[in-house]
Enzyme design. Sequence first.
Site, PDB file in Angstrom:
ATOM      1  N   ASP A 147      -2.762  31.609   1.966  1.00  0.00           N
ATOM      2  CA  ASP A 147      -1.787  30.910   2.811  1.00  0.00           C
ATOM      3  C   ASP A 147      -2.508  30.477   4.095  1.00  0.00           C
ATOM      4  O   ASP A 147      -3.240  31.262   4.691  1.00  0.00           O
ATOM      5  CB  ASP A 147      -0.598  31.830   3.148  1.00  0.00           C
ATOM      6  CG  ASP A 147       0.214  32.199   1.904  1.00  0.00           C
ATOM      7  OD1 ASP A 147       0.057  31.536   0.864  1.00  0.00           O
ATOM      8  OD2 ASP A 147       0.995  33.167   1.981  1.00  0.00           O
ATOM      9  N   HIS A 203      -3.844  35.235  -3.613  1.00  0.00           N
ATOM     10  CA  HIS A 203      -2.767  35.797  -4.421  1.00  0.00           C
ATOM     11  C   HIS A 203      -2.243  34.752  -5.399  1.00  0.00           C
ATOM     12  O   HIS A 203      -2.535  33.550  -5.249  1.00  0.00           O
ATOM     13  CB  HIS A 203      -1.642  36.339  -3.520  1.00  0.00           C
ATOM     14  CG  HIS A 203      -1.112  35.340  -2.522  1.00  0.00           C
ATOM     15  ND1 HIS A 203      -1.819  34.948  -1.396  1.00  0.00           N
ATOM     16  CD2 HIS A 203       0.043  34.630  -2.479  1.00  0.00           C
ATOM     17  CE1 HIS A 203      -1.113  34.058  -0.714  1.00  0.00           C
ATOM     18  NE2 HIS A 203       0.018  33.845  -1.352  1.00  0.00           N
ATOM     19  N   ARG A 231      12.280  35.495 -11.472  1.00  0.00           N
ATOM     20  CA  ARG A 231      11.788  35.994 -10.181  1.00  0.00           C
ATOM     21  C   ARG A 231      12.261  35.048  -9.080  1.00  0.00           C
ATOM     22  O   ARG A 231      12.213  33.817  -9.236  1.00  0.00           O
ATOM     23  CB  ARG A 231      10.258  36.059 -10.184  1.00  0.00           C
ATOM     24  CG  ARG A 231       9.674  36.505  -8.845  1.00  0.00           C
ATOM     25  CD  ARG A 231       8.153  36.593  -8.918  1.00  0.00           C
ATOM     26  NE  ARG A 231       7.573  36.738  -7.603  1.00  0.00           N
ATOM     27  CZ  ARG A 231       7.366  37.883  -6.975  1.00  0.00           C
ATOM     28  NH1 ARG A 231       7.695  39.028  -7.568  1.00  0.00           N
ATOM     29  NH2 ARG A 231       6.836  37.920  -5.769  1.00  0.00           N
TER      30      ARG A 231
HETATM   31  C1  LIG Z   1      -1.540  22.333  -2.911  1.00  0.00           C
HETATM   32  C2  LIG Z   1      -0.978  22.552  -1.752  1.00  0.00           C
HETATM   33  C3  LIG Z   1       0.390  23.166  -1.584  1.00  0.00           C
HETATM   34  C4  LIG Z   1       0.345  23.658  -0.150  1.00  0.00           C
HETATM   35  C5  LIG Z   1      -0.356  22.478   0.490  1.00  0.00           C
HETATM   36  C6  LIG Z   1      -1.569  22.326  -0.405  1.00  0.00           C
HETATM   37  O1  LIG Z   1      -2.207  21.069  -0.320  1.00  0.00           O
HETATM   38  C7  LIG Z   1      -2.569  23.461  -0.039  1.00  0.00           C
HETATM   39  C8  LIG Z   1      -1.844  24.681   0.601  1.00  0.00           C
HETATM   40  C9  LIG Z   1      -0.510  24.982  -0.099  1.00  0.00           C
HETATM   41  C10 LIG Z   1       0.355  26.003   0.648  1.00  0.00           C
HETATM   42  C11 LIG Z   1       0.179  27.466   0.158  1.00  0.00           C
HETATM   43  C12 LIG Z   1       1.074  28.384   1.014  1.00  0.00           C
HETATM   44  C13 LIG Z   1       2.488  27.823   1.200  1.00  0.00           C
HETATM   45  O2  LIG Z   1       3.237  27.993  -0.006  1.00  0.00           O
HETATM   46  C14 LIG Z   1       2.457  26.312   1.567  1.00  0.00           C
HETATM   47  C15 LIG Z   1       3.846  25.805   1.949  1.00  0.00           C
HETATM   48  C16 LIG Z   1       1.448  26.081   2.655  1.00  0.00           C
HETATM   49  O3  LIG Z   1       1.629  26.018   3.851  1.00  0.00           O
HETATM   50  O4  LIG Z   1       0.200  25.895   2.094  1.00  0.00           O
HETATM   51  C17 LIG Z   1       1.780  25.557   0.436  1.00  0.00           C
HETATM   52  C18 LIG Z   1       1.682  24.019   0.537  1.00  0.00           C
HETATM   53  C19 LIG Z   1       2.860  23.308  -0.122  1.00  0.00           C
HETATM   54  O5  LIG Z   1       3.454  23.822  -1.093  1.00  0.00           O
HETATM   55  O6  LIG Z   1       3.169  22.186   0.318  1.00  0.00           O
HETATM   56  O1  LIG Z   2       6.559  34.051  -5.066  1.00  0.00           O
HETATM   57  C1  LIG Z   2       5.784  34.765  -4.462  1.00  0.00           C
HETATM   58  O2  LIG Z   2       5.968  35.966  -4.332  1.00  0.00           O
HETATM   59  C2  LIG Z   2       4.537  34.185  -3.804  1.00  0.00           C
HETATM   60  C3  LIG Z   2       4.570  32.679  -3.645  1.00  0.00           C
HETATM   61  C4  LIG Z   2       3.506  32.193  -2.721  1.00  0.00           C
HETATM   62  O3  LIG Z   2       2.438  32.764  -2.654  1.00  0.00           O
HETATM   63  C5  LIG Z   2       3.741  31.042  -1.852  1.00  0.00           C
HETATM   64  O4  LIG Z   2       4.864  30.460  -1.920  1.00  0.00           O
HETATM   65  O5  LIG Z   2       2.838  30.685  -1.051  1.00  0.00           O
HETATM   66 FE   LIG Z   3       1.229  32.134  -0.948  1.00  0.00          FE
END
Ligand SMILES: C=C1C[C@]23C[C@@]1(O)CC[C@H]2[C@@]12CC[C@H](O)[C@@](C)(C(=O)O1)[C@H]2[C@@H]3C(=O)O
Ligand SMILES: O=C(O)CCC(=O)C(=O)O
Ligand SMILES: [Fe+2]
Length: 343
Positions: free
Chosen positions: A213, A268, A278
């Site tokens: 994250d 993760h 879930r």
């Molecule tokens: C593939 C992607 C989804 C994400 C933005 C990204 O380009 C890379 C980081 C991804 C992530 C992972 C953690 C969170 O779920 C999230 C909201 C974030 O801040 O970074 C997601 C992004 C997303 O789902 O838009």
């Molecule tokens: O569903 C979960 O417990 C984890 C999902 C997750 O890692 C995310 O939304 O970035």
């Molecule tokens: Fe995550």
Amino acid sequence: MVVLSQPLVENFSHIKTCKHNTSTDHVYTGNIIPVIDLLDPEANTLIIKACQEFGFFKVVNHGVPIETITKLESETVKFFNLSQIEKDKAGPANPFGYGNKRIGSNGDVDWVEYLLFTTNPELTHQKSITIPGNALHFWALVNEYINAVRNMGCMVLEKIPEGLRIEPKNVLSRMLRDEKSDSCFRLNHYPPCPELLQALSGRNLIGFGEHTDPQVISVARSNNTSGLQISLKDGTWLSVPPDPFSFFINVGDSLQVMSNGRFRSVRHRVLADSLKTRLSMIYFGGPPLSEKIAPLSCLMEEPGEELLYNEFTWSEYKKSAYKTRLGDNRLSLFEKGKKNPAQ
Ligand SMILES: C=C1C[C@]23C[C@@]1(O)CC[C@H]2[C@@]12CC[C@H](O)[C@@](C)(C(=O)O1)[C@H]2[C@@H]3C(=O)O
Ligand SMILES: O=C(O)CCC(=O)C(=O)O
Ligand SMILES: [Fe+2]
């Protein structure tokens, strides 16, 4: 027994799978996840240890009222039980809103549907998200939940300077408490998929692909369905037993940088379950867009140690992160010796 025709499996071929129980993708099942009791006077040192060893821990005696959790959970279940046509009215997620299987905008497809919101009042595009039914009630519950978990996340972050005997106590938590904090909130729904899982003999279907994250910390809560796994230092995957009465904290990329690598941004993933649904709710505590993310000598193991990362703002990091695939190592672009991709 359900016998699947080949075309159905092929329809899902864009969704990721992983082998299980092989030496290259080993899953450790021992119960080694640190449990932090927020009322324990030793909580501060235990949190520091957990951030260093795992970048992940469970929090009990967290003070978040169970009603705040269950009220939002039941509204969320109602939302995901709506017809696809109704749910699509809250989408597409670009990046905020309702999303189905597609995560981000760079080709990641997994077995999950979700609602993603920003808490940043400056980002107005969220106003256009249409939640069918009693939207005002839904937003009220989301806000109540976010306020409660943000406070708890800040209490956790304030234990770090306390344990390191440094001032000010809010060196980390102030970023989440800032009215311009660029945090987000996600409701994930992983439907069971018995037929598909049966067809994928010897493999697991990925619910949410492996990643770290990007923010400072993430505060997660799920229902009683397993699936979450964290990657240990040696690359082994560890299954996290679900606990709907506790919260799980992930160290994010920004905290790894601010501690100059002392704290670990934990990789993760989530595996889909063949029979159970879930549901997870995650608050991603982030800094204001203009915040400078750089190693802080007070958080380092050895003050004056060599800096591992170039300095960047959260806005620069986010811009670069959103160009990456889920599983990419987003921080490697900002390691010392590399040119800052935002410049
Ligand atoms: C593939 C992607 C989804 C994400 C933005 C990204 O380009 C890379 C980081 C991804 C992530 C992972 C953690 C969170 O779920 C999230 C909201 C974030 O801040 O970074 C997601 C992004 C997303 O789902 O838009
Ligand atoms: O569903 C979960 O417990 C984890 C999902 C997750 O890692 C995310 O939304 O970035
Ligand atoms: Fe995550």
